[in-house]
Design a protein around this motif. Structure first.
Motif, PDB file in Angstrom:
ATOM      1  N   SER A  66      -7.320   1.909  -6.150  1.00  0.00           N
ATOM      2  CA  SER A  66      -6.794   3.229  -5.808  1.00  0.00           C
ATOM      3  C   SER A  66      -7.958   4.165  -5.532  1.00  0.00           C
ATOM      4  CB  SER A  66      -5.931   3.787  -6.945  1.00  0.00           C
ATOM      5  OG  SER A  66      -6.714   4.012  -8.102  1.00  0.00           O
ATOM      6  N   ASP A  67      -7.678   5.210  -4.752  1.00  0.00           N
ATOM      7  CA  ASP A  67      -8.704   6.204  -4.449  1.00  0.00           C
ATOM      8  C   ASP A  67      -8.015   7.437  -3.881  1.00  0.00           C
ATOM      9  OD1 ASP A  67     -11.185   7.384  -4.184  1.00  0.00           O
ATOM     10  OD2 ASP A  67     -12.088   5.654  -3.169  1.00  0.00           O
ATOM     11  N   ASP A 108     -11.860   2.644   4.832  1.00  0.00           N
ATOM     12  CA  ASP A 108     -12.048   2.272   3.435  1.00  0.00           C
ATOM     13  C   ASP A 108     -10.930   1.368   2.949  1.00  0.00           C
ATOM     14  OD1 ASP A 108     -13.892   2.605   1.315  1.00  0.00           O
ATOM     15  OD2 ASP A 108     -12.469   3.890   0.264  1.00  0.00           O
ATOM     16  N   ILE A 109      -9.700   1.696   3.328  1.00  0.00           N
ATOM     17  CA  ILE A 109      -8.562   0.896   2.900  1.00  0.00           C
ATOM     18  C   ILE A 109      -8.604  -0.501   3.513  1.00  0.00           C
ATOM     19  CG2 ILE A 109      -6.048   0.673   3.162  1.00  0.00           C
ATOM     20  CD1 ILE A 109      -5.853   3.668   2.644  1.00  0.00           C
ATOM     21  N   VAL A 110      -8.930  -0.598   4.787  1.00  0.00           N
ATOM     22  CA  VAL A 110      -9.016  -1.903   5.436  1.00  0.00           C
ATOM     23  C   VAL A 110     -10.076  -2.763   4.759  1.00  0.00           C
ATOM     24  CG1 VAL A 110      -9.709  -3.084   7.548  1.00  0.00           C
ATOM     25  CG2 VAL A 110      -8.118  -1.179   7.666  1.00  0.00           C
ATOM     26  N   LEU A 135       0.858  -1.182   0.000  1.00  0.00           N
ATOM     27  CA  LEU A 135       0.000   0.000   0.000  1.00  0.00           C
ATOM     28  C   LEU A 135       0.891   1.227   0.000  1.00  0.00           C
ATOM     29  CD1 LEU A 135      -2.919   1.164   0.314  1.00  0.00           C
ATOM     30  CD2 LEU A 135      -2.442   1.279   2.762  1.00  0.00           C
ATOM     31  N   GLU A 136       0.730   2.087  -0.983  1.00  0.00           N
ATOM     32  CA  GLU A 136       1.532   3.301  -1.042  1.00  0.00           C
ATOM     33  C   GLU A 136       0.622   4.481  -1.326  1.00  0.00           C
ATOM     34  OE1 GLU A 136       4.366   2.789  -4.178  1.00  0.00           O
ATOM     35  OE2 GLU A 136       2.941   3.336  -5.744  1.00  0.00           O
ATOM     36  N   GLN A 173      -2.993   3.766  -3.101  1.00  0.00           N
ATOM     37  CA  GLN A 173      -3.161   2.705  -4.080  1.00  0.00           C
ATOM     38  C   GLN A 173      -2.579   1.402  -3.544  1.00  0.00           C
ATOM     39  OE1 GLN A 173      -1.943   5.782  -5.501  1.00  0.00           O
ATOM     40  NE2 GLN A 173       0.179   5.505  -4.856  1.00  0.00           N
ATOM     41  N   LEU A 174      -3.260   0.315  -3.867  1.00  0.00           N
ATOM     42  CA  LEU A 174      -2.839  -1.023  -3.453  1.00  0.00           C
ATOM     43  C   LEU A 174      -2.252  -1.718  -4.678  1.00  0.00           C
ATOM     44  CD1 LEU A 174      -2.884  -3.067  -1.063  1.00  0.00           C
ATOM     45  CD2 LEU A 174      -5.035  -3.926  -2.011  1.00  0.00           C
TER      46      LEU A 174
END
Length: 375
Positions: A73-74, A93-95, A45-46, A61-62
């Protein structure tokens, strides 16, 4: 970054590389594939954070490390005053996306509620805390001493900030440890560290960081193994992704000849493969098992990106001394002295041991280890 990392770790749904190793590659010109290989991970994840004209914008983005392709990405944008709300939204949201992509879980419907209660309502206190944590992550003496001042600033702004109390306790604890280069007498510092941990637990019972390091302090300072190991066990159960606490727990189990020691030490190393604490504790265990070459390889990993810092060189000097590699031990000792306090009794002791072994037999580490276990 810290909020997202903690949110991922707290789910206990997917193993997450700890901050010391995952943050190691910030600003380095390495491919995602190479980072994935070095860390042993399937996804990276960056992202970036920009702050301008009172607004904060986060892009994330993953990336699949095997194919170097973006799988999600978001971007998110909020007013600076809504920083905590933005962090919660991004982390939640990422989790959810990572759970869906990596382990195939269906994304839950968003409740709009934060994943966990924010431990302070003060952005200023939070920023002081983060600055202190950045200093505390250093492996050289001066920044670590400065960390406690930032935690004091955070507590002056919010005296009920459990994270800041726990972090201050950790900073005080580190000041007593010779491997971190501090000449403080433990008896003069430990009581303050224990008080800070207990204060954090009063505010937030079950705080895993405070609970675990209180356990360590009770073992080291009060020799209360029963209570200390109970707290450590509860801490690693609540937060199994805390590599440093897990490695300390594993080293204690090793001293007790517990069968679960190697599992804990191995998992801690996998979670944070560039953190010198899990590396050194695992290396010491390997030495006692006669796996000398494996121990030396581990210590080389610990020196990657840290060749001029105090703690990695202190540990490397000690390991090489135990193995009779006196020239290598002397080299690391000299590097540690370059960033050490003028008075460093720990380095003086290592230097004396190195000199005493010149022309003689290697350090009798087997007998030394037997005495440690007996005591």
């Amino acid at each position: 970054s810290e909020e997202i990392l903690n949110a991922l770790a707290n789910t206990n749904r997917v193993p997450v590389i700890s901050r010391t190793s995952s943050f190691r590659f910030r600003g380095e010109d390495r491919s995602v594939k190479e980072i994935g290989r070095l860390l042993g991970v399937t996804h990276v994840l960056e992202g970036s954070v920009r702050r301008a004209q009172g607004r904060v914008c986060v892009a994330a983005q993953l990336i699949d490390t095997a194919t170097d392709t973006h799988v999600w990405s978001d971007h998110y944008e909020r007013e600076m005053g809504d920083l905590f709300a933005l962090q919660h939204a991004v982390a939640r949201d990422i989790v959810d996306h990572i759970s869906e992509v990596v382990i195939g879980e269906q994304r839950p419907a968003s409740t709009g509620q934060p994943m966990q209660a924010r431990r302070t309502a003060s952005i200023e206190a939070y920023e002081c805390y983060l600055r202190g944590m950045q200093m505390l992550a250093s492996r050289s003496p001066l920044p670590i001493e400065q960390a406690a001042g930032y935690f004091d600033q955070a507590l002056a702004l919010d005296s009920h900030y459990a994270d800041a109390w726990a972090a201050k306790g950790r900073a005080l604890y580190v000041l007593t440890r010779p491997c971190f280069g501090h000449p403080h007498i433990p008896a003069s510092v430990y009581p303050g560290a224990i008080t800070c941990y207990r204060r954090a637990l009063e505010i937030e019972p079950g705080h895993p960081f405070a609970m675990g390091w209180l356990g360590v302090a009770l073992v080291h300072h009060e020799f209360n193994w029963q209570e200390g190991m109970r707290l450590l066990r509860q801490s690693v159960d609540r937060n199994p992704n805390d590599a440093e606490l897990l490695s300390v727990y594993g080293s204690y189990l090793d001293l007790m000849n517990d069968s679960g020691a190697q599992e804990a030490l191995d998992r801690a190393y996998r979670l944070d493969p560039f953190n010198i604490v899990p590396i050194a504790l695992k290396a010491f265990s390997l030495i006692t098992d006669g796996r000398v070459e494996d121990a030396l390889t581990l210590m080389e990993n610990g020196l990657i990106g840290n060749r001029d810092e105090y703690t990695p060189n202190h540990y490397a000097a000690l390991v090489n001394l135990l193995l009779g590699r006196l020239d290598a031990a002397q080299e690391h000792l000299l590097k540690a002295r370059l960033v050490a306090h003028p008075v460093d009794l720990s380095l003086d002791s290592l230097g004396w041991l190195i000199d005493s072994q010149r022309g003689g037999a290697p350090f009798p580490w087997e007998e030394w280890w037997q005495r440690v276990q007996a005591e």
